[in-house]
Scaffold this motif. Structure first.
Motif, PDB file in Angstrom:
ATOM      1  N   ARG A 104       0.843  -1.203   0.000  1.00 30.89           N
ATOM      2  CA  ARG A 104       0.000   0.000   0.000  1.00 30.89           C
ATOM      3  C   ARG A 104       0.872   1.245   0.000  1.00 30.89           C
ATOM      4  O   ARG A 104       0.597   2.212  -0.698  1.00 30.89           O
ATOM      5  CB  ARG A 104      -0.911  -0.010   1.227  1.00 30.89           C
ATOM      6  CG  ARG A 104      -1.889   1.146   1.258  1.00 30.89           C
ATOM      7  CD  ARG A 104      -2.926   0.976   2.337  1.00 30.89           C
ATOM      8  NE  ARG A 104      -3.921   2.026   2.265  1.00 30.89           N
ATOM      9  CZ  ARG A 104      -5.023   2.064   2.997  1.00 30.89           C
ATOM     10  NH1 ARG A 104      -5.264   1.093   3.865  1.00 30.89           N
ATOM     11  NH2 ARG A 104      -5.879   3.048   2.873  1.00 30.89           N
ATOM     12  N   ARG A 121       6.224   1.614  -9.392  1.00 26.07           N
ATOM     13  CA  ARG A 121       4.922   0.945  -9.436  1.00 26.07           C
ATOM     14  C   ARG A 121       4.775   0.231 -10.777  1.00 26.07           C
ATOM     15  O   ARG A 121       4.992   0.821 -11.839  1.00 26.07           O
ATOM     16  CB  ARG A 121       3.795   1.969  -9.262  1.00 26.07           C
ATOM     17  CG  ARG A 121       2.413   1.322  -9.058  1.00 26.07           C
ATOM     18  CD  ARG A 121       1.296   2.337  -9.278  1.00 26.07           C
ATOM     19  NE  ARG A 121       1.426   3.483  -8.405  1.00 26.07           N
ATOM     20  CZ  ARG A 121       0.837   3.579  -7.206  1.00 26.07           C
ATOM     21  NH1 ARG A 121       0.101   2.592  -6.762  1.00 26.07           N
ATOM     22  NH2 ARG A 121       1.008   4.664  -6.478  1.00 26.07           N
ATOM     23  N   ARG A 173      -1.487  -0.190 -11.596  1.00 26.93           N
ATOM     24  CA  ARG A 173      -2.618   0.001 -10.683  1.00 26.93           C
ATOM     25  C   ARG A 173      -3.641  -1.093 -10.958  1.00 26.93           C
ATOM     26  O   ARG A 173      -3.671  -1.673 -12.043  1.00 26.93           O
ATOM     27  CB  ARG A 173      -3.245   1.381 -10.874  1.00 26.93           C
ATOM     28  CG  ARG A 173      -2.320   2.525 -10.490  1.00 26.93           C
ATOM     29  CD  ARG A 173      -3.038   3.854 -10.519  1.00 26.93           C
ATOM     30  NE  ARG A 173      -2.146   4.949 -10.175  1.00 26.93           N
ATOM     31  CZ  ARG A 173      -1.901   5.352  -8.951  1.00 26.93           C
ATOM     32  NH1 ARG A 173      -2.496   4.730  -7.936  1.00 26.93           N
ATOM     33  NH2 ARG A 173      -1.071   6.345  -8.704  1.00 26.93           N
ATOM     34  N   ASP A 174      -4.472  -1.381  -9.989  1.00 24.02           N
ATOM     35  CA  ASP A 174      -5.397  -2.492 -10.156  1.00 24.02           C
ATOM     36  C   ASP A 174      -6.721  -2.161  -9.491  1.00 24.02           C
ATOM     37  O   ASP A 174      -6.838  -1.204  -8.735  1.00 24.02           O
ATOM     38  CB  ASP A 174      -4.824  -3.775  -9.546  1.00 24.02           C
ATOM     39  CG  ASP A 174      -5.014  -4.985 -10.442  1.00 24.02           C
ATOM     40  OD1 ASP A 174      -6.094  -5.082 -11.073  1.00 24.02           O
ATOM     41  OD2 ASP A 174      -4.098  -5.808 -10.521  1.00 24.02           O
ATOM     42  N   LYS A 175      -7.724  -2.973  -9.800  1.00 21.29           N
ATOM     43  CA  LYS A 175      -9.059  -2.832  -9.221  1.00 21.29           C
ATOM     44  C   LYS A 175      -9.373  -4.034  -8.349  1.00 21.29           C
ATOM     45  O   LYS A 175      -8.857  -5.132  -8.572  1.00 21.29           O
ATOM     46  CB  LYS A 175     -10.105  -2.697 -10.329  1.00 21.29           C
ATOM     47  CG  LYS A 175      -9.957  -1.448 -11.176  1.00 21.29           C
ATOM     48  CD  LYS A 175     -11.009  -1.401 -12.269  1.00 21.29           C
ATOM     49  CE  LYS A 175     -10.840  -0.150 -13.132  1.00 21.29           C
ATOM     50  NZ  LYS A 175     -11.848  -0.111 -14.231  1.00 21.29           N
ATOM     51  N   ASN A 206      -8.446  -4.361   0.856  1.00 18.12           N
ATOM     52  CA  ASN A 206      -9.274  -4.537  -0.340  1.00 18.12           C
ATOM     53  C   ASN A 206     -10.737  -4.743   0.035  1.00 18.12           C
ATOM     54  O   ASN A 206     -11.651  -4.211  -0.608  1.00 18.12           O
ATOM     55  CB  ASN A 206      -8.783  -5.737  -1.159  1.00 18.12           C
ATOM     56  CG  ASN A 206      -7.723  -5.352  -2.170  1.00 18.12           C
ATOM     57  OD1 ASN A 206      -7.428  -4.180  -2.357  1.00 18.12           O
ATOM     58  ND2 ASN A 206      -7.148  -6.334  -2.818  1.00 18.12           N
ATOM     59  N   HIS A 209      -7.504  -8.948  -6.968  1.00 17.26           N
ATOM     60  CA  HIS A 209      -7.297  -7.952  -8.010  1.00 17.26           C
ATOM     61  C   HIS A 209      -7.835  -8.422  -9.350  1.00 17.26           C
ATOM     62  O   HIS A 209      -7.856  -9.617  -9.644  1.00 17.26           O
ATOM     63  CB  HIS A 209      -5.812  -7.640  -8.150  1.00 17.26           C
ATOM     64  CG  HIS A 209      -5.288  -6.710  -7.109  1.00 17.26           C
ATOM     65  ND1 HIS A 209      -3.952  -6.464  -6.933  1.00 17.26           N
ATOM     66  CD2 HIS A 209      -5.932  -5.940  -6.187  1.00 17.26           C
ATOM     67  CE1 HIS A 209      -3.793  -5.591  -5.955  1.00 17.26           C
ATOM     68  NE2 HIS A 209      -4.979  -5.262  -5.489  1.00 17.26           N
ATOM     69  N   GLU A 217     -10.898   1.061  -7.030  1.00 23.09           N
ATOM     70  CA  GLU A 217      -9.442   1.021  -7.167  1.00 23.09           C
ATOM     71  C   GLU A 217      -8.829   0.416  -5.910  1.00 23.09           C
ATOM     72  O   GLU A 217      -9.168   0.794  -4.796  1.00 23.09           O
ATOM     73  CB  GLU A 217      -8.871   2.422  -7.395  1.00 23.09           C
ATOM     74  CG  GLU A 217      -7.370   2.417  -7.621  1.00 23.09           C
ATOM     75  CD  GLU A 217      -6.846   3.761  -8.084  1.00 23.09           C
ATOM     76  OE1 GLU A 217      -5.885   4.253  -7.454  1.00 23.09           O
ATOM     77  OE2 GLU A 217      -7.399   4.309  -9.050  1.00 23.09           O
ATOM     78  N   SER A 218      -7.934  -0.524  -6.108  1.00 21.45           N
ATOM     79  CA  SER A 218      -7.306  -1.198  -4.972  1.00 21.45           C
ATOM     80  C   SER A 218      -6.354  -0.263  -4.236  1.00 21.45           C
ATOM     81  O   SER A 218      -5.647   0.532  -4.864  1.00 21.45           O
ATOM     82  CB  SER A 218      -6.545  -2.429  -5.441  1.00 21.45           C
ATOM     83  OG  SER A 218      -5.821  -3.001  -4.352  1.00 21.45           O
ATOM     84  N   TYR A 278      -3.769  -1.316  -2.982  1.00 19.46           N
ATOM     85  CA  TYR A 278      -2.473  -1.983  -3.113  1.00 19.46           C
ATOM     86  C   TYR A 278      -2.021  -2.022  -4.568  1.00 19.46           C
ATOM     87  O   TYR A 278      -2.831  -2.084  -5.482  1.00 19.46           O
ATOM     88  CB  TYR A 278      -2.553  -3.418  -2.585  1.00 19.46           C
ATOM     89  CG  TYR A 278      -3.022  -3.515  -1.161  1.00 19.46           C
ATOM     90  CD1 TYR A 278      -2.132  -3.411  -0.098  1.00 19.46           C
ATOM     91  CD2 TYR A 278      -4.370  -3.694  -0.869  1.00 19.46           C
ATOM     92  CE1 TYR A 278      -2.561  -3.491   1.214  1.00 19.46           C
ATOM     93  CE2 TYR A 278      -4.814  -3.776   0.441  1.00 19.46           C
ATOM     94  CZ  TYR A 278      -3.906  -3.669   1.479  1.00 19.46           C
ATOM     95  OH  TYR A 278      -4.338  -3.743   2.784  1.00 19.46           O
ATOM     96  N   SER A 279      -0.706  -2.014  -4.746  1.00 19.11           N
ATOM     97  CA  SER A 279      -0.117  -2.143  -6.074  1.00 19.11           C
ATOM     98  C   SER A 279       1.116  -3.033  -5.977  1.00 19.11           C
ATOM     99  O   SER A 279       1.740  -3.146  -4.916  1.00 19.11           O
ATOM    100  CB  SER A 279       0.304  -0.780  -6.641  1.00 19.11           C
ATOM    101  OG  SER A 279      -0.807   0.056  -6.850  1.00 19.11           O
ATOM    102  N   TYR A 300       4.951  -3.437  -6.770  1.00 18.32           N
ATOM    103  CA  TYR A 300       6.088  -2.543  -6.946  1.00 18.32           C
ATOM    104  C   TYR A 300       7.359  -3.351  -7.189  1.00 18.32           C
ATOM    105  O   TYR A 300       7.529  -4.438  -6.610  1.00 18.32           O
ATOM    106  CB  TYR A 300       6.330  -1.692  -5.699  1.00 18.32           C
ATOM    107  CG  TYR A 300       5.321  -0.613  -5.441  1.00 18.32           C
ATOM    108  CD1 TYR A 300       5.521   0.683  -5.909  1.00 18.32           C
ATOM    109  CD2 TYR A 300       4.170  -0.872  -4.701  1.00 18.32           C
ATOM    110  CE1 TYR A 300       4.605   1.693  -5.643  1.00 18.32           C
ATOM    111  CE2 TYR A 300       3.241   0.132  -4.440  1.00 18.32           C
ATOM    112  CZ  TYR A 300       3.473   1.410  -4.913  1.00 18.32           C
ATOM    113  OH  TYR A 300       2.563   2.396  -4.650  1.00 18.32           O
TER     114      TYR A 300
END
Length: 287
Positions: free
Chosen positions: A148, A158, A161-163, A199, A240, A261-262, A264-265, A267
């Motif tokens: 996060r 990054r 990005r994710d959902k 999430n 995700h 939008e999550s 978290y990503s 990285y």
């Protein structure tokens, strides 16, 4: 031949410029903060102009510093490569990479043939153990982590990005009592990854059901097992979009058309000094 400033002063300048912090740069170079500051000041005296703007709790490059960094950082990186090549006893480059198993199987391994074709000299030691970020510089050169927030003292890129997707067995949608409304979450077991607990919170807020509790919450530390639990109908997984898409599992469906939008990503993370290593830079640039 024109006299050059000390190499240590140049290295100190580049580290402070890249990290934006004397303390972080000092840690990378195994120096005290005062010693590192003296090296930077020596370079500024050598060229007879300041290179940074000193602000409260921050240090940023000025225009002269930006111009100098652009000119000398690639030269220092090339010098590091030349020394590494001369001192290496083998042409094999090895990267010790920490990575989450699900990301490795879904997104990294399908592309490794491409990496090997482009860089046959690069070999990866894959480590799927936990606490990868904490082991950077102590067993790992770089990690691909789900986070996060990231430590500002680390280099971070990054990856995407994710959902948030609610993932369930197909029968939850196509059975006699289909799950089509968010409030039906109270009938279900929520399946949650231990590294992505927010999430579930983010989805409930977006769906307007933050006051509704599921029948139970089961936690997993494996994304692959979490997907399998959802496919077996043990509950609904809050994961995700990319994890759902990459799974390509006909047993699974995406419930509820809610755009979330999550928090978290994924990285790519390493210590800034690791970017001087050719293996790390090759992998970073390819990734």
């Amino acid at each position: 031949m024109r006299r050059l400033p000390p190499l240590g002063a140049i290295e100190a300048f580049i580290q402070v410029a890249r990290l934006g912090s004397v303390k972080a740069a000092a840690t990378e170079l195994a120096l005290s903060a005062p010693a590192l500051s003296r090296r930077v000041q020596a370079l500024e005296r050598f060229i007879d102009r300041p290179l940074f703007e000193r602000r409260h709790q921050a240090i940023v490059l000025n225009a002269d510093g930006e111009r100098l960094l652009a000119q000398i950082a690639p030269v220092l990186d090339s010098l590091s490569d030349a020394v590494e090549a001369m001192t290496s006893t083998t042409e094999v480059l090895r990267l010790r990479l920490g990575i989450l198993p699900l990301y490795a199987s879904q997104q990294l391994f399908p592309r490794l043939g491409e990496l090997r074709a482009a860089h046959p000299e690069l070999h990866l030691d894959i480590d799927t153990g936990g606490h990868g970020v904490a082991r950077l510089g102590e067993g790992l050169d770089a990690v691909i982590a789900l986070a996060r927030e990231v430590d500002p003292q680390l280099y971070a890129r990054r990856l995407a990005r994710d959902k948030v997707y609610v993932i369930a067995a197909r029968r939850f949608l196509e059975g006699p009592n289909p799950i089509t409304e968010p409030h039906q979450i109270r009938q279900l077991t929520a399946l949650i990854h231990r590294e992505m607990p927010e999430n579930f919170t983010a989805w409930r807020v977006a769906a307007g059901v933050e006051d509704i509790e599921p029948a139970a919450i089961d936690y997993f530390d494996s994304g692959a097992l979490l997907l399998e639990a959802a496919a077996q109908g043990l509950g609904v997984a809050f994961m995700h979009e990319s994890q759902f898409q990459q799974a390509r599992d006909p047993r699974l469906v995406h419930l509820f058309d809610i755009n979330v939008e999550s928090p978290y990503s994924y990285y790519f993370l390493c210590r800034p000094r690791a970017l001087h290593q050719r293996a790390v830079r090759i992998f970073h640039d390819w990734l």
